[in-house]
Design an enzyme around this catalytic site. Structure first.
Site, PDB file in Angstrom:
ATOM      1  N   ARG A 119       0.808  -1.239   0.000  1.00 44.66           N
ATOM      2  CA  ARG A 119       0.000   0.000   0.000  1.00 44.66           C
ATOM      3  C   ARG A 119       0.830   1.273   0.000  1.00 44.66           C
ATOM      4  O   ARG A 119       0.361   2.337   0.392  1.00 44.66           O
ATOM      5  CB  ARG A 119      -0.992   0.024   1.172  1.00 44.66           C
ATOM      6  CG  ARG A 119      -1.953  -1.134   1.156  1.00 44.66           C
ATOM      7  CD  ARG A 119      -3.185  -0.887   1.982  1.00 44.66           C
ATOM      8  NE  ARG A 119      -4.039  -2.047   1.936  1.00 44.66           N
ATOM      9  CZ  ARG A 119      -3.925  -3.091   2.748  1.00 44.66           C
ATOM     10  NH1 ARG A 119      -2.994  -3.093   3.686  1.00 44.66           N
ATOM     11  NH2 ARG A 119      -4.722  -4.111   2.633  1.00 44.66           N
ATOM     12  N   GLU A 183       8.979  17.521 -25.338  1.00 42.66           N
ATOM     13  CA  GLU A 183       8.354  17.932 -24.062  1.00 42.66           C
ATOM     14  C   GLU A 183       8.906  19.280 -23.605  1.00 42.66           C
ATOM     15  O   GLU A 183       8.211  20.076 -22.983  1.00 42.66           O
ATOM     16  CB  GLU A 183       8.569  16.866 -22.975  1.00 42.66           C
ATOM     17  CG  GLU A 183       7.951  15.492 -23.281  1.00 42.66           C
ATOM     18  CD  GLU A 183       6.447  15.391 -22.989  1.00 42.66           C
ATOM     19  OE1 GLU A 183       5.802  16.418 -22.733  1.00 42.66           O
ATOM     20  OE2 GLU A 183       5.935  14.245 -23.037  1.00 42.66           O
ATOM     21  N   GLU A 235      -4.506  16.972 -10.923  1.00 41.00           N
ATOM     22  CA  GLU A 235      -5.087  17.378 -12.208  1.00 41.00           C
ATOM     23  C   GLU A 235      -6.592  17.604 -12.166  1.00 41.00           C
ATOM     24  O   GLU A 235      -7.361  17.021 -12.934  1.00 41.00           O
ATOM     25  CB  GLU A 235      -4.728  16.349 -13.292  1.00 41.00           C
ATOM     26  CG  GLU A 235      -4.861  16.946 -14.694  1.00 41.00           C
ATOM     27  CD  GLU A 235      -4.263  16.086 -15.780  1.00 41.00           C
ATOM     28  OE1 GLU A 235      -3.074  15.731 -15.664  1.00 41.00           O
ATOM     29  OE2 GLU A 235      -4.987  15.773 -16.720  1.00 41.00           O
ATOM     30  N   ARG A 239      -3.207  21.525 -14.267  1.00 40.38           N
ATOM     31  CA  ARG A 239      -2.213  20.508 -14.633  1.00 40.38           C
ATOM     32  C   ARG A 239      -2.508  19.900 -16.004  1.00 40.38           C
ATOM     33  O   ARG A 239      -1.587  19.473 -16.700  1.00 40.38           O
ATOM     34  CB  ARG A 239      -2.134  19.422 -13.555  1.00 40.38           C
ATOM     35  CG  ARG A 239      -1.064  18.406 -13.876  1.00 40.38           C
ATOM     36  CD  ARG A 239      -0.623  17.571 -12.709  1.00 40.38           C
ATOM     37  NE  ARG A 239       0.411  16.643 -13.139  1.00 40.38           N
ATOM     38  CZ  ARG A 239       1.065  15.825 -12.362  1.00 40.38           C
ATOM     39  NH1 ARG A 239       0.814  15.816 -11.060  1.00 40.38           N
ATOM     40  NH2 ARG A 239       1.986  15.010 -12.836  1.00 40.38           N
ATOM     41  N   ASN A 243      -0.703  18.589 -20.840  1.00 38.38           N
ATOM     42  CA  ASN A 243      -1.002  17.569 -21.843  1.00 38.38           C
ATOM     43  C   ASN A 243      -1.156  18.138 -23.240  1.00 38.38           C
ATOM     44  O   ASN A 243      -1.754  17.497 -24.113  1.00 38.38           O
ATOM     45  CB  ASN A 243      -2.285  16.822 -21.453  1.00 38.38           C
ATOM     46  CG  ASN A 243      -2.051  15.947 -20.252  1.00 38.38           C
ATOM     47  OD1 ASN A 243      -1.024  15.305 -20.147  1.00 38.38           O
ATOM     48  ND2 ASN A 243      -2.997  15.934 -19.334  1.00 38.38           N
ATOM     49  N   HIS A 246      -0.936  15.871 -26.244  1.00 42.77           N
ATOM     50  CA  HIS A 246      -0.911  14.475 -25.795  1.00 42.77           C
ATOM     51  C   HIS A 246      -2.130  13.673 -26.234  1.00 42.77           C
ATOM     52  O   HIS A 246      -2.019  12.468 -26.453  1.00 42.77           O
ATOM     53  CB  HIS A 246      -0.777  14.416 -24.269  1.00 42.77           C
ATOM     54  CG  HIS A 246       0.625  14.681 -23.785  1.00 42.77           C
ATOM     55  ND1 HIS A 246       1.321  15.821 -24.100  1.00 42.77           N
ATOM     56  CD2 HIS A 246       1.455  13.942 -23.005  1.00 42.77           C
ATOM     57  CE1 HIS A 246       2.524  15.775 -23.528  1.00 42.77           C
ATOM     58  NE2 HIS A 246       2.628  14.648 -22.864  1.00 42.77           N
ATOM     59  N   HIS A 250      -1.310  10.465 -28.030  1.00 37.64           N
ATOM     60  CA  HIS A 250      -1.613   9.128 -27.505  1.00 37.64           C
ATOM     61  C   HIS A 250      -2.315   8.278 -28.568  1.00 37.64           C
ATOM     62  O   HIS A 250      -2.118   7.064 -28.636  1.00 37.64           O
ATOM     63  CB  HIS A 250      -2.484   9.228 -26.258  1.00 37.64           C
ATOM     64  CG  HIS A 250      -1.724   9.668 -25.032  1.00 37.64           C
ATOM     65  ND1 HIS A 250      -2.341  10.089 -23.887  1.00 37.64           N
ATOM     66  CD2 HIS A 250      -0.399   9.730 -24.779  1.00 37.64           C
ATOM     67  CE1 HIS A 250      -1.424  10.409 -22.985  1.00 37.64           C
ATOM     68  NE2 HIS A 250      -0.236  10.205 -23.510  1.00 37.64           N
ATOM     69  N   HIS A 263       7.072   8.422 -27.575  1.00 37.29           N
ATOM     70  CA  HIS A 263       6.099   9.313 -26.933  1.00 37.29           C
ATOM     71  C   HIS A 263       6.329  10.770 -27.355  1.00 37.29           C
ATOM     72  O   HIS A 263       5.397  11.468 -27.770  1.00 37.29           O
ATOM     73  CB  HIS A 263       6.223   9.157 -25.411  1.00 37.29           C
ATOM     74  CG  HIS A 263       5.320  10.062 -24.641  1.00 37.29           C
ATOM     75  ND1 HIS A 263       3.956   9.890 -24.563  1.00 37.29           N
ATOM     76  CD2 HIS A 263       5.590  11.183 -23.913  1.00 37.29           C
ATOM     77  CE1 HIS A 263       3.432  10.849 -23.817  1.00 37.29           C
ATOM     78  NE2 HIS A 263       4.404  11.649 -23.411  1.00 37.29           N
TER      79      HIS A 263
HETATM   80  P1  NAD Z   1      12.068   5.266 -22.268  1.00 37.67           P
HETATM   81  O1  NAD Z   1      11.955   5.140 -20.832  1.00 37.67           O
HETATM   82  O2  NAD Z   1      11.566   4.144 -23.115  1.00 37.67           O
HETATM   83  O3  NAD Z   1      13.597   5.539 -22.633  1.00 37.67           O
HETATM   84  C1  NAD Z   1      13.931   5.704 -23.982  1.00 37.67           C
HETATM   85  C2  NAD Z   1      15.073   4.770 -24.411  1.00 37.67           C
HETATM   86  O4  NAD Z   1      16.310   5.315 -23.929  1.00 37.67           O
HETATM   87  C3  NAD Z   1      14.997   3.366 -23.847  1.00 37.67           C
HETATM   88  O5  NAD Z   1      15.450   2.466 -24.816  1.00 37.67           O
HETATM   89  C4  NAD Z   1      15.964   3.421 -22.675  1.00 37.67           C
HETATM   90  O6  NAD Z   1      16.478   2.165 -22.343  1.00 37.67           O
HETATM   91  C5  NAD Z   1      17.034   4.322 -23.213  1.00 37.67           C
HETATM   92  N1  NAD Z   1      17.811   5.037 -22.229  1.00 37.67           N
HETATM   93  C6  NAD Z   1      17.377   5.603 -21.082  1.00 37.67           C
HETATM   94  N2  NAD Z   1      18.368   6.321 -20.530  1.00 37.67           N
HETATM   95  C7  NAD Z   1      19.437   6.206 -21.331  1.00 37.67           C
HETATM   96  C8  NAD Z   1      20.748   6.735 -21.298  1.00 37.67           C
HETATM   97  N3  NAD Z   1      21.110   7.605 -20.381  1.00 37.67           N
HETATM   98  N4  NAD Z   1      21.596   6.381 -22.282  1.00 37.67           N
HETATM   99  C9  NAD Z   1      21.199   5.554 -23.293  1.00 37.67           C
HETATM  100  N5  NAD Z   1      19.976   5.045 -23.379  1.00 37.67           N
HETATM  101  C10 NAD Z   1      19.100   5.372 -22.418  1.00 37.67           C
HETATM  102  O7  NAD Z   1      11.316   6.574 -22.819  1.00 37.67           O
HETATM  103  P2  NAD Z   1      11.171   8.057 -22.243  1.00 37.67           P
HETATM  104  O8  NAD Z   1      11.056   8.906 -23.443  1.00 37.67           O
HETATM  105  O9  NAD Z   1      12.177   8.370 -21.218  1.00 37.67           O
HETATM  106  O10 NAD Z   1       9.765   8.008 -21.502  1.00 37.67           O
HETATM  107  C11 NAD Z   1       8.583   7.761 -22.196  1.00 37.67           C
HETATM  108  C12 NAD Z   1       7.563   7.246 -21.221  1.00 37.67           C
HETATM  109  O11 NAD Z   1       7.324   8.245 -20.223  1.00 37.67           O
HETATM  110  C13 NAD Z   1       6.239   6.928 -21.830  1.00 37.67           C
HETATM  111  O12 NAD Z   1       5.784   5.699 -21.336  1.00 37.67           O
HETATM  112  C14 NAD Z   1       5.333   8.049 -21.362  1.00 37.67           C
HETATM  113  O13 NAD Z   1       4.001   7.656 -21.249  1.00 37.67           O
HETATM  114  C15 NAD Z   1       5.929   8.346 -20.019  1.00 37.67           C
HETATM  115  N6  NAD Z   1       5.653   9.698 -19.531  1.00 37.67           N
HETATM  116  C16 NAD Z   1       5.197   9.826 -18.270  1.00 37.67           C
HETATM  117  C17 NAD Z   1       4.954  11.084 -17.746  1.00 37.67           C
HETATM  118  C18 NAD Z   1       4.527  11.225 -16.320  1.00 37.67           C
HETATM  119  O14 NAD Z   1       4.204  12.347 -15.907  1.00 37.67           O
HETATM  120  N7  NAD Z   1       4.550  10.182 -15.540  1.00 37.67           N
HETATM  121  C19 NAD Z   1       5.201  12.219 -18.526  1.00 37.67           C
HETATM  122  C20 NAD Z   1       5.685  12.050 -19.813  1.00 37.67           C
HETATM  123  C21 NAD Z   1       5.906  10.777 -20.306  1.00 37.67           C
HETATM  124  N1  GLY Z   2       3.051  14.830 -18.156  1.00 40.61           N
HETATM  125  C1  GLY Z   2       1.901  15.546 -17.724  1.00 40.61           C
HETATM  126  C2  GLY Z   2       1.737  15.627 -16.253  1.00 40.61           C
HETATM  127  O1  GLY Z   2       2.604  15.204 -15.509  1.00 40.61           O
HETATM  128  O2  GLY Z   2       0.755  16.090 -15.780  1.00 40.61           O
END
Ligand code: NAD
Ligand code: GLY
Length: 360
Positions: A119, A183, A235, A239, A243, A246, A250, A263
Site C-alpha cells: 500500500r 516535451e 489534475e 495541470r 497535456n 498528448h 496518444h 512518446h
Molecule cells: P524510455 O523510458 O523508453 O527511454 C527511452 C530509451 O532510452 C529506452 O530504450 C531506454 O532504455 C534508453 N535510455 C534511457 N536512458 C538512457 C541513457 N542515459 N543512455 C542511453 N539510453 C538510455 O522513454 P522516455 O522517453 O524516457 O519516456 C517515455 C515514457 O514516459 C512513456 O511511457 C510516457 O508515457 C511516459 N511519460 C510519463 C509522464 C509522467 O508524468 N509520468 C510524462 C511524460 C511521459
Molecule cells: N506529463 C503531464 C503531467 O505530468 O501532468
C-alpha cells in the site's frame, strides 16, 4: 548544481539538477530505510547500474535490483509484476525504498509499484532520458499502458527526491534526445514565449548536448512543472495544460503500437494538430503554426502523423483521461505561450486538424 523544490507541504521534495552529481551525498537524507530496490532496464543497467549500486552501497544500504526488458511495449501488468516479485523475493518491508533508474517507462512502472507495494513505499527518481528529466520524473504520475489506451492504469505517487544528471544524457540516442526536446518545447508553447525564443536560439547547443544549456532547459521545465503540480497535484484543473499535444499523440502511439513512435515524437505531431485547431478557432495565426512546426523541425521531430483512419484516430482520442461526461476536451493555444483547456470546437474542426497533418 541547482536545486528546485516541488512544494507539497510535508511531501515537499527536491529536484537536483547538474552534472556528475554525487547521489550518495544527495540522497542520504531522503532514504531513511535500509532496503533499496533499484528498478532499471537492460540498456540502462549496462551503462549506469554499477555506478549507482556503488553509491547506495557507500550509503550503507542493502541493495537489490530488478532489471526489466527495455521498451514501451513492456510497460504492462505482466512486467509490473516482476517488480513485485523482486520485492517479495528479497523480503523487502514496508519501509523500503524503490529507486527508478531509467527513462519514463521505468519511472512510471517503478513509481506505480512503489505506490501499491504494501500500500505504498518510498520512491526515488533518477531519470536518465531528457524526457524523464523534464517531465515524467516530476509530479508523481505513475502507471502502465492497456492495449486499449495509454497510461490508463496508475496512481499518483510523489517521489522523495529526483536527481537529474546531465552527464547521463551523453549516451542517449539522438532520436531519444529529440523526443525529450518535444516535451521541452511543450513547456514553451503552453506557458512561456520567452522560453520559446530561447529554444529557437539554443536548439543546436541542445542537440550538441552542451551540459550547461541542457541543465538550463531542464531547470526551466522543472520549475514550470513544479509550480503547476504544487497548485494542482491531481489534475483537477491547470495541470491538464501539461497535456498539450498528448490527446492526439496518444492516439498515434496507441495506433502505431507502443514503442514504434516514441512518446515525444507523437506529442510533437500532436502539438502541430493542436496548433492547427487553434488556428481554425482564430486564436493563433498561420505564421504561429509555421513557427511551431519550425521549432519542432529544428529539434528533428516529426510534424505529420502516419495515415491513420479517422474513425480509429478519434476512437483512441475518446479514451483520453480528459474526456468528461463523454465530452472530449483538448489543450489548445490561445496564443504562443498560453494554453487553455476547452471543449468548444466542432467535430468537423477536430477532424480537419488531424487530416491536415497526416503524411502526404
Ligand atoms: P524510455 O523510458 O523508453 O527511454 C527511452 C530509451 O532510452 C529506452 O530504450 C531506454 O532504455 C534508453 N535510455 C534511457 N536512458 C538512457 C541513457 N542515459 N543512455 C542511453 N539510453 C538510455 O522513454 P522516455 O522517453 O524516457 O519516456 C517515455 C515514457 O514516459 C512513456 O511511457 C510516457 O508515457 C511516459 N511519460 C510519463 C509522464 C509522467 O508524468 N509520468 C510524462 C511524460 C511521459
Ligand atoms: N506529463 C503531464 C503531467 O505530468 O501532468
Amino acid at each position: 548544481m541547482q536545486t528546485l523544490f516541488v512544494e507539497l507541504g510535508d511531501r515537499r521534495y527536491p529536484i537536483f539538477i547538474g552534472h556528475q552529481l554525487d547521489g550518495s551525498k544527495l540522497l542520504d537524507q531522503y532514504i531513511q530505510s535500509q532496503q533499496v530496490m533499484i528498478v532499471t532496464n537492460t540498456t540502462v543497467a549496462e551503462l549506469y547500474l554499477a555506478h549507482y549500486l556503488k553509491q547506495f552501497q557507500m550509503m550503507g544500504r542493502t541493495v537489490a535490483t530488478c532489471i526489466l526488458p527495455d521498451g514501451e511495449k513492456y510497460k504492462d501488468f505482466q512486467h509490473l509484476h516482476l517488480i513485485f516479485d523482486a520485492l517479495l523475493e528479497a523480503n523487502f518491508n514496508r519501509d523500503c525504498t524503490v529507486v527508478a533508474l531509467g527513462g519514463g517507462v521505468i519511472g512510471d512502472m517503478a513509481g506505480y509499484a512503489a505506490a501499491s507495494f504494501q500500500r505504498g513505499v518510498n520512491f526515488i527518481q533518477i531519470p536518465t532520458t531528457l524526457l524523464s528529466q523534464v517531465d515524467s520524473s516530476v509530479g508523481g504520475k505513475t502507471g502502465i499502458n492497456h492495449p486499449l489506451g495509454k497510461n490508463m492504469i496508475g496512481a499518483f505517487k510523489q517521489p522523495e527526491a529526483v536527481i537529474a544528471d546531465m552527464a547521463v544524457l551523453d549516451t542517449l540516442p539522438d532520436r531519444e534526445l529529440s523526443a525529450g526536446l518535444a516535451e521541452v518545447i511543450k513547456y514553451a508553447l503552453l506557458g512561456d514565449v520567452e522560453f520559446l525564443i530561447w529554444l529557437e536560439q539554443n536548439m543546436s547547443k541542445l542537440l550538441d548536448r552542451d551540459r550547461e544549456v541542457l541543465a538550463e532547459a531542464v531547470y526551466r521545465c522543472c520549475a514550470h512543472k513544479a509550480r503547476i503540480v504544487a497548485n494542482d497535484e491531481t489534475e483537477k484543473g491547470e495541470r491538464a495544460l501539461l497535456n498539450l499535444g498528448h490527446t492526439y499523440g496518444h492516439a498515434i502511439e496507441s495506433y502505431m503500437g507502443y514503442g514504434n513512435w516514441l512518446h515525444g515524437e507523437a506529442v510533437a505531431t500532436g502539438m502541430v494538430m493542436a496548433a492547427s485547431l487553434s488556428e481554425q478557432l482564430g486564436w493563433i495565426s498561420t505564421e504561429d503554426v509555421a513557427r511551431v512546426k519550425d521549432v519542432l523541425i529544428q529539434a528533428n521531430l516529426p510534424i505529420a502523423s502516419p495515415k491513420i483512419p479517422i474513425d480509429e484516430f478519434l476512437g483512441y482520442m475518446a479514451h483520453d483521461k480528459k474526456v468528461l461526461n463523454g465530452q472530449l476536451r483538448l489543450v489548445l493555444l490561445k496564443c504562443l505561450g498560453e494554453a487553455v483547456i476547452t471543449k468548444d470546437f466542432e467535430q468537423s474542426q477536430l477532424i480537419q486538424s488531424i487530416q491536415d497533418n497526416l503524411v502526404a
